[in-house]
Design a protein around this motif. Sequence first.
Motif, PDB file in Angstrom:
ATOM      1  N   PHE A 145     -53.226  12.178   0.828  1.00  0.00           N
ATOM      2  CA  PHE A 145     -52.052  12.479  -0.324  1.00  0.00           C
ATOM      3  C   PHE A 145     -50.651  12.260   0.280  1.00  0.00           C
ATOM      4  O   PHE A 145     -49.679  12.541  -0.196  1.00  0.00           O
ATOM      5  CB  PHE A 145     -51.989  13.762  -0.820  1.00  0.00           C
ATOM      6  N   ALA A 146     -50.483  11.739   1.787  1.00  0.00           N
ATOM      7  CA  ALA A 146     -49.188  11.731   2.356  1.00  0.00           C
ATOM      8  C   ALA A 146     -48.493  10.541   1.605  1.00  0.00           C
ATOM      9  O   ALA A 146     -49.025   9.499   1.248  1.00  0.00           O
ATOM     10  CB  ALA A 146     -49.450  11.069   3.838  1.00  0.00           C
ATOM     11  N   GLY A 147     -47.178  10.741   1.135  1.00  0.00           N
ATOM     12  CA  GLY A 147     -46.428  10.153   0.483  1.00  0.00           C
ATOM     13  C   GLY A 147     -46.584   9.774  -0.867  1.00  0.00           C
ATOM     14  O   GLY A 147     -46.008   9.048  -1.480  1.00  0.00           O
ATOM     15  N   ALA A 148     -47.661  10.466  -1.453  1.00  0.00           N
ATOM     16  CA  ALA A 148     -48.034  10.501  -2.677  1.00  0.00           C
ATOM     17  C   ALA A 148     -46.946  10.547  -3.825  1.00  0.00           C
ATOM     18  O   ALA A 148     -46.868  10.089  -4.938  1.00  0.00           O
ATOM     19  CB  ALA A 148     -48.976  11.275  -3.197  1.00  0.00           C
ATOM     20  N   TRP A 149     -45.789  11.543  -3.506  1.00  0.00           N
ATOM     21  CA  TRP A 149     -44.864  11.981  -4.444  1.00  0.00           C
ATOM     22  C   TRP A 149     -43.569  11.143  -4.220  1.00  0.00           C
ATOM     23  O   TRP A 149     -42.759  11.464  -4.820  1.00  0.00           O
ATOM     24  CB  TRP A 149     -44.793  13.361  -4.404  1.00  0.00           C
ATOM     25  N   GLU A 150     -43.494  10.098  -3.294  1.00  0.00           N
ATOM     26  CA  GLU A 150     -42.258   9.442  -3.101  1.00  0.00           C
ATOM     27  C   GLU A 150     -42.055   8.404  -4.096  1.00  0.00           C
ATOM     28  O   GLU A 150     -43.043   7.734  -4.863  1.00  0.00           O
ATOM     29  CB  GLU A 150     -42.462   8.519  -1.614  1.00  0.00           C
ATOM     30  N   THR A 151     -40.755   7.983  -4.586  1.00  0.00           N
ATOM     31  CA  THR A 151     -40.475   7.077  -5.647  1.00  0.00           C
ATOM     32  C   THR A 151     -40.831   5.623  -5.109  1.00  0.00           C
ATOM     33  O   THR A 151     -40.639   5.395  -3.836  1.00  0.00           O
ATOM     34  CB  THR A 151     -39.124   7.081  -5.862  1.00  0.00           C
ATOM     35  N   ARG A 152     -41.587   4.930  -5.714  1.00  0.00           N
ATOM     36  CA  ARG A 152     -41.969   3.439  -5.806  1.00  0.00           C
ATOM     37  C   ARG A 152     -41.731   2.515  -6.418  1.00  0.00           C
ATOM     38  O   ARG A 152     -41.253   2.793  -7.663  1.00  0.00           O
ATOM     39  CB  ARG A 152     -43.539   3.595  -5.342  1.00  0.00           C
ATOM     40  N   ASP A 153     -41.276   1.323  -6.273  1.00  0.00           N
ATOM     41  CA  ASP A 153     -40.796   0.401  -7.030  1.00  0.00           C
ATOM     42  C   ASP A 153     -41.810  -0.198  -7.906  1.00  0.00           C
ATOM     43  O   ASP A 153     -42.810  -0.523  -7.333  1.00  0.00           O
ATOM     44  CB  ASP A 153     -40.341  -0.904  -6.136  1.00  0.00           C
ATOM     45  N   VAL A 154     -42.014  -0.028  -9.304  1.00  0.00           N
ATOM     46  CA  VAL A 154     -42.982  -0.391 -10.113  1.00  0.00           C
ATOM     47  C   VAL A 154     -42.757  -1.697 -11.082  1.00  0.00           C
ATOM     48  O   VAL A 154     -43.350  -1.948 -11.827  1.00  0.00           O
ATOM     49  CB  VAL A 154     -43.190   0.704 -11.016  1.00  0.00           C
ATOM     50  N   SER A 155     -41.597  -2.028 -10.474  1.00  0.00           N
ATOM     51  CA  SER A 155     -41.208  -3.481 -11.172  1.00  0.00           C
ATOM     52  C   SER A 155     -42.384  -4.668 -10.875  1.00  0.00           C
ATOM     53  O   SER A 155     -43.042  -4.758  -9.860  1.00  0.00           O
ATOM     54  CB  SER A 155     -39.740  -3.871 -10.778  1.00  0.00           C
ATOM     55  N   PRO A 156     -42.464  -5.513 -11.915  1.00  0.00           N
ATOM     56  CA  PRO A 156     -43.545  -6.576 -11.425  1.00  0.00           C
ATOM     57  C   PRO A 156     -43.166  -7.602 -10.529  1.00  0.00           C
ATOM     58  O   PRO A 156     -42.091  -8.074 -10.241  1.00  0.00           O
ATOM     59  CB  PRO A 156     -43.667  -7.283 -12.858  1.00  0.00           C
ATOM     60  N   LEU A 157     -44.120  -7.973  -9.671  1.00  0.00           N
ATOM     61  CA  LEU A 157     -43.987  -9.035  -8.834  1.00  0.00           C
ATOM     62  C   LEU A 157     -43.803 -10.154  -9.375  1.00  0.00           C
ATOM     63  O   LEU A 157     -44.666 -10.544 -10.435  1.00  0.00           O
ATOM     64  CB  LEU A 157     -45.083  -9.033  -7.651  1.00  0.00           C
ATOM     65  N   PRO A 158     -43.173 -11.279  -8.700  1.00  0.00           N
ATOM     66  CA  PRO A 158     -42.963 -12.806  -9.108  1.00  0.00           C
ATOM     67  C   PRO A 158     -44.598 -13.317  -9.347  1.00  0.00           C
ATOM     68  O   PRO A 158     -45.223 -13.107  -8.462  1.00  0.00           O
ATOM     69  CB  PRO A 158     -42.235 -13.178  -8.447  1.00  0.00           C
ATOM     70  N   VAL A 159     -44.835 -14.200 -10.249  1.00  0.00           N
ATOM     71  CA  VAL A 159     -45.795 -14.860 -10.579  1.00  0.00           C
ATOM     72  C   VAL A 159     -45.756 -16.152 -10.166  1.00  0.00           C
ATOM     73  O   VAL A 159     -44.765 -16.801 -10.371  1.00  0.00           O
ATOM     74  CB  VAL A 159     -46.251 -14.724 -12.143  1.00  0.00           C
ATOM     75  N   ASP A 160     -46.878 -16.653  -9.435  1.00  0.00           N
ATOM     76  CA  ASP A 160     -46.600 -17.999  -8.873  1.00  0.00           C
ATOM     77  C   ASP A 160     -47.388 -18.825  -9.901  1.00  0.00           C
ATOM     78  O   ASP A 160     -48.747 -18.985  -9.801  1.00  0.00           O
ATOM     79  CB  ASP A 160     -47.174 -18.160  -7.516  1.00  0.00           C
ATOM     80  N   ILE A 161     -46.646 -20.014 -10.197  1.00  0.00           N
ATOM     81  CA  ILE A 161     -47.104 -20.970 -11.240  1.00  0.00           C
ATOM     82  C   ILE A 161     -46.924 -22.524 -10.767  1.00  0.00           C
ATOM     83  O   ILE A 161     -45.742 -22.748 -10.595  1.00  0.00           O
ATOM     84  CB  ILE A 161     -46.583 -20.977 -12.943  1.00  0.00           C
ATOM     85  N   PRO A 162     -47.695 -23.223 -10.431  1.00  0.00           N
ATOM     86  CA  PRO A 162     -47.675 -24.354  -9.835  1.00  0.00           C
ATOM     87  C   PRO A 162     -47.290 -25.413 -10.901  1.00  0.00           C
ATOM     88  O   PRO A 162     -47.414 -25.213 -11.931  1.00  0.00           O
ATOM     89  CB  PRO A 162     -49.075 -24.657  -9.524  1.00  0.00           C
ATOM     90  N   GLN A 163     -46.064 -26.197 -10.216  1.00  0.00           N
ATOM     91  CA  GLN A 163     -45.535 -27.336 -11.061  1.00  0.00           C
ATOM     92  C   GLN A 163     -45.876 -28.802 -10.603  1.00  0.00           C
ATOM     93  O   GLN A 163     -45.930 -28.837  -9.378  1.00  0.00           O
ATOM     94  CB  GLN A 163     -44.136 -26.939 -11.336  1.00  0.00           C
ATOM     95  N   ALA A 164     -45.744 -29.480 -11.519  1.00  0.00           N
ATOM     96  CA  ALA A 164     -45.962 -31.148 -11.328  1.00  0.00           C
ATOM     97  C   ALA A 164     -44.560 -31.468 -10.477  1.00  0.00           C
ATOM     98  O   ALA A 164     -43.410 -31.052 -10.751  1.00  0.00           O
ATOM     99  CB  ALA A 164     -45.906 -31.876 -12.598  1.00  0.00           C
ATOM    100  N   THR A 165     -44.747 -32.481  -9.611  1.00  0.00           N
ATOM    101  CA  THR A 165     -43.316 -33.120  -8.896  1.00  0.00           C
ATOM    102  C   THR A 165     -42.737 -33.960  -9.905  1.00  0.00           C
ATOM    103  O   THR A 165     -43.374 -34.435 -10.726  1.00  0.00           O
ATOM    104  CB  THR A 165     -43.795 -33.688  -7.539  1.00  0.00           C
TER     105      THR A 165
END
Length: 529
Positions: A145-165
């Motif tokens: 339970f250590a650190g269980a009540w600390e505020t954490r970033d819940v925003s989405p991480l970036p999504v990697d989408i491959p692109q044509a050159t």
Amino acid sequence: MFSIVTPPGTVGVAAVTAGPGLTNTVTAVKNAQMAESPLLLMGGAAGTLLQGRGALQDIDQMSLFKPLCKFCASIRTIREIVPTVRKALAIAQSGTPGPVFIEFPIDTLYPFHLVSKEFGVKNPPKGLMGTIVTWYLNNHLLNLFAGAWETRDVSPLPVDIPQATDDQVQKCIELVSRAKKPVILLGSQATLPPTPADDIRKALEDLGIPCFLGGMSRGMLGRDSPIHIRQNRRDALKDADLVVLFAGTVCDFRLSYGRVLNRRSKIIAVNRDKTQLLKNSDMFWKPTVAIQGDAGSFLLRLSKGLKGHRCPEEWPQSLKAGDLTKENANRAKADEKTEHHLNPLKVLHCVDELMSEDSIIVADGGDFVGSAAYIMRPRGPLRWLDPGAFGTLGVGGGFALGAKLCRPESEVWIVYGDGSLGYSVAEYDTFTRHKTPVISVVGNDACWSQISREQVPILGSNVACGLAFTDYHIVADGYGGKGYLVGREDEDRLSDIIKQAQKESREGKAVLLNVMIGKTNFREGSISV
């Protein structure tokens, strides 16, 4: 089969219990992997200190899911939950979308006061051993339970989408501009973010290239587009001088492993998955340009680079003429009388003509659904759901439930074979309890016909293929829905029965049409291996 139908840009989430709860999801997770559907599976597990010690439902769950999932993790402390879920969600959507799995031991799910109570040793051993055991358990609890009540970033991480050159796009622009008979084969990846389906449709219409649509891309061009070709695909591919394999169209059994492609044709292949992009290219076909990238973004760039250019009109017109000839022949076959019961093609034509413009079609079956794929026309994108390349029977109930919950205003139709219905007919209880009034059309020929149509001529036996003309409509009634038995005596009022089913659905009843169908020679000789 749990539901994983979600709007574009989101991840399906399933939470199940440990052990058999998770083993029951293996087929569904494999289906999600092969259908390239982003899914987060969360499963329970034995407590962190009890794993491997014979706890209830304790098995090695990670080994089961590592071959099926893009990412697997087992939570060991409360502070890991948020970052692990953020990472899993990003991985599920990145590259080729697919399933991810997170295991939650039971002591990571309960509040501190309950877990601490369970960790307490009522009669610890005396002496040094007792002191060590007590210290170890307390230390483990505090770390859990250590650190269980600390505020954490819940925003989405970036999504990697491959692109044509840019160079790849330019080369394809040149190939398309020189082609006289180009063809596009569009797959399910066309429905993936970040490109909206309406932008995909406009780009295809601007290019004017005849398109064959498969998987989730069915309906992308609406019901009656002049560039949407539904029939005679093999002939079109033999005549084409340029073939564009877009968005998850793979040279597997669906394209005879690439053998249907003309060796003289130029081929552009675009797929997020490198393995699928080049599948069987060492055997029967070779791409002129192979692009590991997002097909939707590529298509928009291609269309922009070809602004003002359109495919020569006579080519799509000739394919469309062949399309109409074949569809008229199919309609004529639908008017033929079968030896017994109703002609399945007539039933499917009737449903197709009467379903509402916002309908979603869920396909779950073999022979009857194979015929439906030729006849039924989804009205727009994301309005056709089938299991994909894995061919999993039993998806109907879960897919329909998810579709109706996501789009409650739409009519949701399940096209069932009578064999596949057996896997999820109990979901009529779910439809009733959760007020999700779907409509099922069951092609009941008392047979596993897709198997029988090959087994009987080859082996001379129908063993294990025979079913019964079961009263599935009574099953629907028993679960609180509304069932109708439809036979040859109802042929003249088939339209009225379908309209009544639509009315019942609008009033909140899940409906099942148990349609007795006969045998036809439509699709005779078709087999997928």
